[in-house]
Design an enzyme around this catalytic site. Structure first.
Site, PDB file in Angstrom:
ATOM      1  N   ARG A  67      61.785  28.594  41.572  1.00  0.00           N
ATOM      2  CA  ARG A  67      61.259  29.997  42.089  1.00  0.00           C
ATOM      3  C   ARG A  67      61.004  30.820  40.803  1.00  0.00           C
ATOM      4  NH1 ARG A  67      65.266  30.614  46.002  1.00  0.00           N
ATOM      5  NH2 ARG A  67      66.432  31.688  44.473  1.00  0.00           N
ATOM      6  N   TYR A 121      44.128  52.397  48.038  1.00  0.00           N
ATOM      7  CA  TYR A 121      43.890  51.195  48.811  1.00  0.00           C
ATOM      8  C   TYR A 121      44.648  51.088  50.036  1.00  0.00           C
ATOM      9  CZ  TYR A 121      43.349  46.039  49.364  1.00  0.00           C
ATOM     10  OH  TYR A 121      43.216  44.795  50.095  1.00  0.00           O
ATOM     11  N   ASP A 193      47.430  51.174  40.316  1.00  0.00           N
ATOM     12  CA  ASP A 193      46.388  50.114  40.798  1.00  0.00           C
ATOM     13  C   ASP A 193      45.294  49.892  40.009  1.00  0.00           C
ATOM     14  OD1 ASP A 193      44.859  48.136  42.137  1.00  0.00           O
ATOM     15  OD2 ASP A 193      45.658  48.892  44.167  1.00  0.00           O
ATOM     16  N   LYS A 218      40.712  39.198  42.692  1.00  0.00           N
ATOM     17  CA  LYS A 218      39.680  39.642  42.362  1.00  0.00           C
ATOM     18  C   LYS A 218      38.954  39.160  41.121  1.00  0.00           C
ATOM     19  CE  LYS A 218      40.363  42.023  46.010  1.00  0.00           C
ATOM     20  NZ  LYS A 218      40.976  43.163  46.011  1.00  0.00           N
TER      21      LYS A 218
HETATM   22  C1  LIG Z   1      42.265  43.777  47.138  1.00  0.00           C
HETATM   23  C2  LIG Z   1      42.938  44.760  46.744  1.00  0.00           C
HETATM   24  C3  LIG Z   1      44.274  44.832  46.502  1.00  0.00           C
HETATM   25  C4  LIG Z   1      45.230  43.819  47.045  1.00  0.00           C
HETATM   26  O1  LIG Z   1      44.935  42.614  46.663  1.00  0.00           O
HETATM   27  P1  LIG Z   1      45.100  41.272  47.640  1.00  0.00           P
HETATM   28  O2  LIG Z   1      45.179  40.190  46.566  1.00  0.00           O
HETATM   29  O3  LIG Z   1      43.750  40.955  48.469  1.00  0.00           O
HETATM   30  O4  LIG Z   1      46.440  41.250  48.261  1.00  0.00           O
HETATM   31  C5  LIG Z   1      44.859  45.664  45.994  1.00  0.00           C
HETATM   32  N1  LIG Z   1      44.310  46.885  45.359  1.00  0.00           N
HETATM   33  C6  LIG Z   1      42.834  46.887  45.496  1.00  0.00           C
HETATM   34  C7  LIG Z   1      42.335  48.230  44.988  1.00  0.00           C
HETATM   35  C8  LIG Z   1      42.361  45.893  46.003  1.00  0.00           C
HETATM   36  O5  LIG Z   1      40.842  46.033  45.952  1.00  0.00           O
END
Ligand SMILES: *Cc1c(COP(=O)(O)O)cnc(C)c1O
Length: 407
Positions: A67, A121, A193, A218
């Protein structure tokens, strides 16, 4: 190795996380280029003394139990920390949403107030209005473009500030340094973020952010084949992130960590290319009569461009535009006529994607469409630009507009 922090992005990415002890064995350090995939739940010890020592030593880069990861995950976390000047460490999570949850839970306690930008988001908003609310945390949303609104939302119980720039869908640019300076003066923790720009395009910690979160799904993954998230923080907050991640059992698979590391090597090249294509498309879209407004902070003259130019060193292929009026059927006809853009959520992959967007649907603290835009123009399209050739994408979008006009 040379001091990587002063090297260019591509150099840093080529060398990040490749510690000799993680890419080799005793007697032959750095034996292979990439940290091998250490797939294991149990870690073994030569004797009880070593087992006890491992159990009492809760530090990064030490074997204990699956873990806490193994060199594959450690190498990825180490590489990401290296991209964030000012970060002391990085925790990995099974998704970007899990990373946002991990950061918020590490900071907030019952009775606290969380300030959240109104363009956050959507799943981040959902977390605040459900789980955090049930925990006794109050969330107040504020207009991302109005510093006075942020100050007005602040109170004695405010513990944390959640920022995002540019905002999901609307691409509004927040003044992050100003918001962080304000938060710091009030003893408020800032969480950002930073998925859109990544640390290559926005040095979050240098601009005052305490905890920077990224969806590695992403740009870092970059190939639409893995889900992961990260949160990086300095000396004060990293141990708290780490503790919360351990308490809630956050771990990512070594196979996915290896894929993310592979993606990371080419991230700067991919971002450069997709950002350049996105800007070319934005310039083209700006001149289309069907388009009311292009959402692209890199586009000179577009809202937020001055902030982007002042604070950011890069961008990505995620942009959008609002239709000039038109019906829901016409918007669907536009999307359905595209053949190079996949219809689906996410972005940051090598392939282009398109989704319908209504940036105003979730907002509660600020108007959409913003001042200067007609109410009839509220509906938008989000484009995640991939590595295809710009001319082909433009030809595809032209077909979309023809279908829009015909509908
Ligand atoms: C896609 C996204 C997330 C979340 O990511 P996941 O890996 O899909 O959970 C968070 N913030 C933004 C701005 C995003 O586009």
């Amino acid at each position: 190795m040379a001091d990587d922090s002063k090297s260019g992005n591509c150099t840093r990415l080529a060398h990040a996380g490749r510690r000799p002890e993680w890419t080799g064995i005793e007697g032959h350090p750095s034996a292979v280029v990439n940290p091998p995939i250490w797939r294991g739940s149990t870690h073994l010890y030569p004797d009880t003394k070593a087992l006890k020592a491992a159990t009492s030593c809760n530090e990064d880069g030490r074997f204990f139990y699956g873990r806490r990861g193994s060199p594959t995950q450690w190498a990825l976390a180490d590489a990401l920390t290296g991209l964030e000047p000012g970060a002391a460490g990085t925790m990995l999570y099974p998704s970007g949403v899990a990373a946002l949850a991990g950061a918020l839970l590490a900071v907030l306690r019952p009775g606290d107030v969380l300030l959240m930008t109104d363009h956050a988001y959507e799943p981040t908003r959902a977390l605040a209005s459900s789980l955090l609310k049930d925990m006794g945390v109050e969330t107040r949303w504020f207009d991302p473009l109005d510093p006075a609104a942020l100050e007005a939302a602040c109170c004695e119980r405010t513990r944390a500030l959640l920022l995002e720039s540019p905002g999901s869908l609307s691409m509004e640019m927040q003044d992050i340094p100003a918001a962080c300076a304000f938060a710091r003066s009030r003893g408020i923790v800032t969480i950002m973020d930073n998925t859109w720009a990544s640390p290559l395009g926005f040095a979050a910690h240098s601009h005052g952010v305490d905890i920077s979160v990224m969806s590695l799904t992403k740009h870092v993954g970059g190939h639409s084949d893995l889900m992961m998230g990260s949160a990086s923080a300095g000396k004060e907050w990293y141990p708290k992130l780490r503790r919360m991640a351990q308490l809630t059992g956050q771990v990512v698979s070594p196979d996915d960590a290896a894929l993310a590391l592979r993606g990371l090597r080419t991230m700067a090249l991919r971002l450069e290319r997709t950002a350049a294509t996105a800007l070319e498309l934005a310039r083209w879209l700006e001149n289309r009569s069907e388009v009311a407004r292009v959402f692209c902070p890199m586009l000179p003259g577009s809202p937020g461009h001055d902030i982007w130019q002042r604070d950011f060193s890069g961008s990505c292929g995620l942009i959008g535009f609002a239709f000039r009026g038109g019906t829901a059927e016409a918007r669907s006809a536009f999307i359905d006529a595209l053949s190079l853009f996949g219809i689906g959520y996410s972005w940051g992959g090598f392939e282009s994607l398109v989704t319908p967007a209504d940036p105003g649907a979730i907002r509660t603290a600020s108007p959409w469409p913003p001042a200067g835009m007609d109410a009839a123009d509220r509906f938008a399209v989000r484009l995640a630009i991939g590595l295809e050739d710009a001319a082909d994408l433009i030809a595809d979008l032209s077909r979309g507009f023809a279908a829009w006009s015909a509908a």
